[in-house]
Design a protein around this motif. Sequence first.
Motif, PDB file in Angstrom:
ATOM      1  N   LEU A  12       0.820  -1.214   0.000  1.00  0.00           N
ATOM      2  CA  LEU A  12       0.000   0.000   0.000  1.00  0.00           C
ATOM      3  C   LEU A  12       0.854   1.265   0.000  1.00  0.00           C
ATOM      4  CD1 LEU A  12      -2.897  -0.957   2.465  1.00  0.00           C
ATOM      5  CD2 LEU A  12      -2.970  -0.806  -0.041  1.00  0.00           C
ATOM      6  N   GLN A  13       2.126   1.111   0.302  1.00  0.00           N
ATOM      7  CA  GLN A  13       2.996   2.283   0.264  1.00  0.00           C
ATOM      8  C   GLN A  13       3.492   2.584  -1.150  1.00  0.00           C
ATOM      9  OE1 GLN A  13       3.388   4.143   2.995  1.00  0.00           O
ATOM     10  NE2 GLN A  13       2.017   2.648   4.012  1.00  0.00           N
ATOM     11  N   ILE A  14       3.285   1.631  -2.052  1.00  0.00           N
ATOM     12  CA  ILE A  14       3.713   1.823  -3.433  1.00  0.00           C
ATOM     13  C   ILE A  14       2.669   2.691  -4.150  1.00  0.00           C
ATOM     14  CG2 ILE A  14       4.299   0.683  -5.603  1.00  0.00           C
ATOM     15  CD1 ILE A  14       5.011  -1.804  -3.953  1.00  0.00           C
ATOM     16  N   PRO A  15       3.042   3.840  -4.762  1.00  0.00           N
ATOM     17  CA  PRO A  15       2.068   4.738  -5.409  1.00  0.00           C
ATOM     18  C   PRO A  15       1.226   4.067  -6.493  1.00  0.00           C
ATOM     19  CG  PRO A  15       4.189   5.830  -5.164  1.00  0.00           C
ATOM     20  CD  PRO A  15       4.404   4.391  -4.775  1.00  0.00           C
ATOM     21  N   THR A  16       1.855   3.184  -7.268  1.00  0.00           N
ATOM     22  CA  THR A  16       1.105   2.525  -8.345  1.00  0.00           C
ATOM     23  C   THR A  16       0.016   1.634  -7.780  1.00  0.00           C
ATOM     24  OG1 THR A  16       3.098   2.535  -9.713  1.00  0.00           O
ATOM     25  CG2 THR A  16       1.306   1.099 -10.403  1.00  0.00           C
ATOM     26  N   VAL A  17       0.339   0.925  -6.705  1.00  0.00           N
ATOM     27  CA  VAL A  17      -0.661   0.043  -6.074  1.00  0.00           C
ATOM     28  C   VAL A  17      -1.800   0.882  -5.501  1.00  0.00           C
ATOM     29  CG1 VAL A  17      -1.058  -1.633  -4.247  1.00  0.00           C
ATOM     30  CG2 VAL A  17       1.060  -1.723  -5.579  1.00  0.00           C
ATOM     31  N   LYS A  18      -1.439   2.006  -4.857  1.00  0.00           N
ATOM     32  CA  LYS A  18      -2.476   2.903  -4.322  1.00  0.00           C
ATOM     33  C   LYS A  18      -3.386   3.403  -5.435  1.00  0.00           C
ATOM     34  CE  LYS A  18      -0.347   4.896  -0.191  1.00  0.00           C
ATOM     35  NZ  LYS A  18       0.123   6.170   0.428  1.00  0.00           N
ATOM     36  N   ALA A  19      -2.777   3.765  -6.551  1.00  0.00           N
ATOM     37  CA  ALA A  19      -3.556   4.289  -7.672  1.00  0.00           C
ATOM     38  C   ALA A  19      -4.525   3.241  -8.206  1.00  0.00           C
ATOM     39  CB  ALA A  19      -2.617   4.756  -8.784  1.00  0.00           C
ATOM     40  N   ILE A  20      -4.019   2.003  -8.354  1.00  0.00           N
ATOM     41  CA  ILE A  20      -4.899   0.928  -8.849  1.00  0.00           C
ATOM     42  C   ILE A  20      -6.030   0.676  -7.860  1.00  0.00           C
ATOM     43  CG2 ILE A  20      -4.994  -1.539  -9.411  1.00  0.00           C
ATOM     44  CD1 ILE A  20      -2.102  -1.279 -10.430  1.00  0.00           C
ATOM     45  N   LEU A  21      -5.703   0.727  -6.557  1.00  0.00           N
ATOM     46  CA  LEU A  21      -6.718   0.510  -5.528  1.00  0.00           C
ATOM     47  C   LEU A  21      -7.806   1.588  -5.587  1.00  0.00           C
ATOM     48  CD1 LEU A  21      -7.581  -1.198  -3.109  1.00  0.00           C
ATOM     49  CD2 LEU A  21      -6.184   0.293  -1.643  1.00  0.00           C
ATOM     50  N   PHE A  22      -7.394   2.832  -5.783  1.00  0.00           N
ATOM     51  CA  PHE A  22      -8.381   3.917  -5.876  1.00  0.00           C
ATOM     52  C   PHE A  22      -9.255   3.768  -7.121  1.00  0.00           C
ATOM     53  CE2 PHE A  22      -6.187   6.409  -2.594  1.00  0.00           C
ATOM     54  CZ  PHE A  22      -7.283   7.002  -1.983  1.00  0.00           C
ATOM     55  N   VAL A  23      -8.661   3.278  -8.216  1.00  0.00           N
ATOM     56  CA  VAL A  23      -9.462   3.045  -9.427  1.00  0.00           C
ATOM     57  C   VAL A  23     -10.518   1.985  -9.170  1.00  0.00           C
ATOM     58  CG1 VAL A  23      -9.385   2.172 -11.793  1.00  0.00           C
ATOM     59  CG2 VAL A  23      -7.657   3.788 -11.002  1.00  0.00           C
ATOM     60  N   ILE A  24     -10.109   0.893  -8.483  1.00  0.00           N
ATOM     61  CA  ILE A  24     -11.062  -0.189  -8.180  1.00  0.00           C
ATOM     62  C   ILE A  24     -12.165   0.304  -7.252  1.00  0.00           C
ATOM     63  CG2 ILE A  24     -11.300  -2.455  -7.097  1.00  0.00           C
ATOM     64  CD1 ILE A  24      -8.428  -3.052  -8.024  1.00  0.00           C
ATOM     65  N   ILE A  25     -11.755   1.073  -6.210  1.00  0.00           N
ATOM     66  CA  ILE A  25     -12.751   1.583  -5.251  1.00  0.00           C
ATOM     67  C   ILE A  25     -13.731   2.539  -5.934  1.00  0.00           C
ATOM     68  CG2 ILE A  25     -13.045   3.019  -3.204  1.00  0.00           C
ATOM     69  CD1 ILE A  25     -10.413   1.856  -2.154  1.00  0.00           C
ATOM     70  N   SER A  26     -13.190   3.417  -6.790  1.00  0.00           N
ATOM     71  CA  SER A  26     -14.066   4.367  -7.476  1.00  0.00           C
ATOM     72  C   SER A  26     -15.027   3.651  -8.419  1.00  0.00           C
ATOM     73  CB  SER A  26     -13.229   5.385  -8.249  1.00  0.00           C
ATOM     74  OG  SER A  26     -12.449   4.756  -9.253  1.00  0.00           O
ATOM     75  N   PHE A  27     -14.551   2.591  -9.070  1.00  0.00           N
ATOM     76  CA  PHE A  27     -15.410   1.832  -9.979  1.00  0.00           C
ATOM     77  C   PHE A  27     -16.536   1.147  -9.196  1.00  0.00           C
ATOM     78  CE2 PHE A  27     -16.461  -2.126 -12.206  1.00  0.00           C
ATOM     79  CZ  PHE A  27     -16.850  -1.617 -13.441  1.00  0.00           C
ATOM     80  N   ILE A  28     -16.172   0.540  -8.054  1.00  0.00           N
ATOM     81  CA  ILE A  28     -17.191  -0.129  -7.224  1.00  0.00           C
ATOM     82  C   ILE A  28     -18.188   0.888  -6.670  1.00  0.00           C
ATOM     83  CG2 ILE A  28     -17.558  -1.454  -5.111  1.00  0.00           C
ATOM     84  CD1 ILE A  28     -14.829  -2.781  -5.609  1.00  0.00           C
ATOM     85  N   THR A  29     -17.667   2.027  -6.204  1.00  0.00           N
ATOM     86  CA  THR A  29     -18.545   3.076  -5.662  1.00  0.00           C
ATOM     87  C   THR A  29     -19.475   3.619  -6.733  1.00  0.00           C
ATOM     88  OG1 THR A  29     -16.764   3.690  -4.133  1.00  0.00           O
ATOM     89  CG2 THR A  29     -18.593   5.235  -4.379  1.00  0.00           C
ATOM     90  N   ALA A  30     -18.958   3.825  -7.930  1.00  0.00           N
ATOM     91  CA  ALA A  30     -19.790   4.326  -9.038  1.00  0.00           C
ATOM     92  C   ALA A  30     -20.900   3.333  -9.364  1.00  0.00           C
ATOM     93  CB  ALA A  30     -18.915   4.586 -10.265  1.00  0.00           C
ATOM     94  N   LYS A  31     -20.539   2.025  -9.395  1.00  0.00           N
ATOM     95  CA  LYS A  31     -21.546   1.002  -9.668  1.00  0.00           C
ATOM     96  C   LYS A  31     -22.611   0.967  -8.569  1.00  0.00           C
ATOM     97  CE  LYS A  31     -20.519  -1.095 -13.541  1.00  0.00           C
ATOM     98  NZ  LYS A  31     -21.498  -1.181 -14.656  1.00  0.00           N
TER      99      LYS A  31
END
Length: 358
Positions: A12-31
């Motif tokens: 979770l400290q890796i920026p790329t992993v954080k970014a992918i996680l936020f994309v997944i969360i935003s997609f789930i939240t949007a759905k």
Amino acid sequence: MEKYIEIIMGLLQIPTVKAILFVIISFITAKLADWIIRSVLKKLVNRTNTTIDDKIIHLLHRPIYYSILFLGLGISVNLIQFPEVINSILLGLFKTIVVIIWSTTLFHSFLHFINWYSKQDNETAILQSHTLPLFDNIGKVAIFMLATYCILISWKIDVTGIVFPTSILAVIIGFAAKDTVANIFAGLFIMTDNPYKPGDYINLDGGERGYVKTIGLRSTRIMTRDDIEITVPNALIANSKIINESGGDIEHERIRITVSVAYGTDIDKARKILMKIAESHGHVCKKPNPRVRFRSFGESGLIFQLLFWIKKPADRGRITDEINSSIYKEFMDQKIVIPYPQRTIHINNSTSLKNTID
């Protein structure tokens, strides 16, 4: 277990992993938000008596879905820490897409609302069927200007630096196109004042008669009885007298036919004939009833006037022709004389005339 937690926390400290996680969360939240709007809110608005809320809810789910999705993408871009130029371009692009989606939704919602509200039984409301084009045009311009402003802000463009040159340009254009501006303002006043509306039968100062096809911001289009379309600038109409034959509570128009009968004619008989002709005609209104008036004693005959109403002003010429023909034929059959002007000429005898010449 602690080892796995440490691995996860390290990832979770890796920026790329954080970014992918936020994309997944935003997609789930949007759905999830989309499901709530489609299922829960739609069921609630279905219980209301109006349909306007159903259409607005149907339009809202799309911009809300993409707003949440692009919010997560924007946060992800910031976390990855792209170069400043790429970061600005991506964020500006995301914001522009969201603005366009919301502007389109707002535009369609606005159209649905004004169409729905104009059909409500509220005579005192400013939004009526005849003012619909006015608010339609104003709303489109306002939404376009707001969308343009938001897009400029999204790309961090200084709007204040554009206002002054735009104002100078607007003044120059105003002077160059003063006739067009006058027509536009006249069109706004016509839509607001409502001297006529589409479908009305009007007479212009120039003698043209016809139905109003459309009322635009710049001009009014009229279809004449010869099936010729006339485009009249609104400024010209605003400064002239317009006779609206379809105005009033009903569209019916009264026609007056004046006829003369010879002195010595039975006036009761003439009156009955005129009434019978009007009442037997299929396109003459039964209410108000036709009527006959004995107007005056003319130089050559007795002046009667037949008054009756027709449903459509456009039929005036044809019905007048038919009534006139029936009156003439019936008078001929009933031996009622329609007099023509007569003059008595007195001629002096030749002797008096010779003495006068000498």
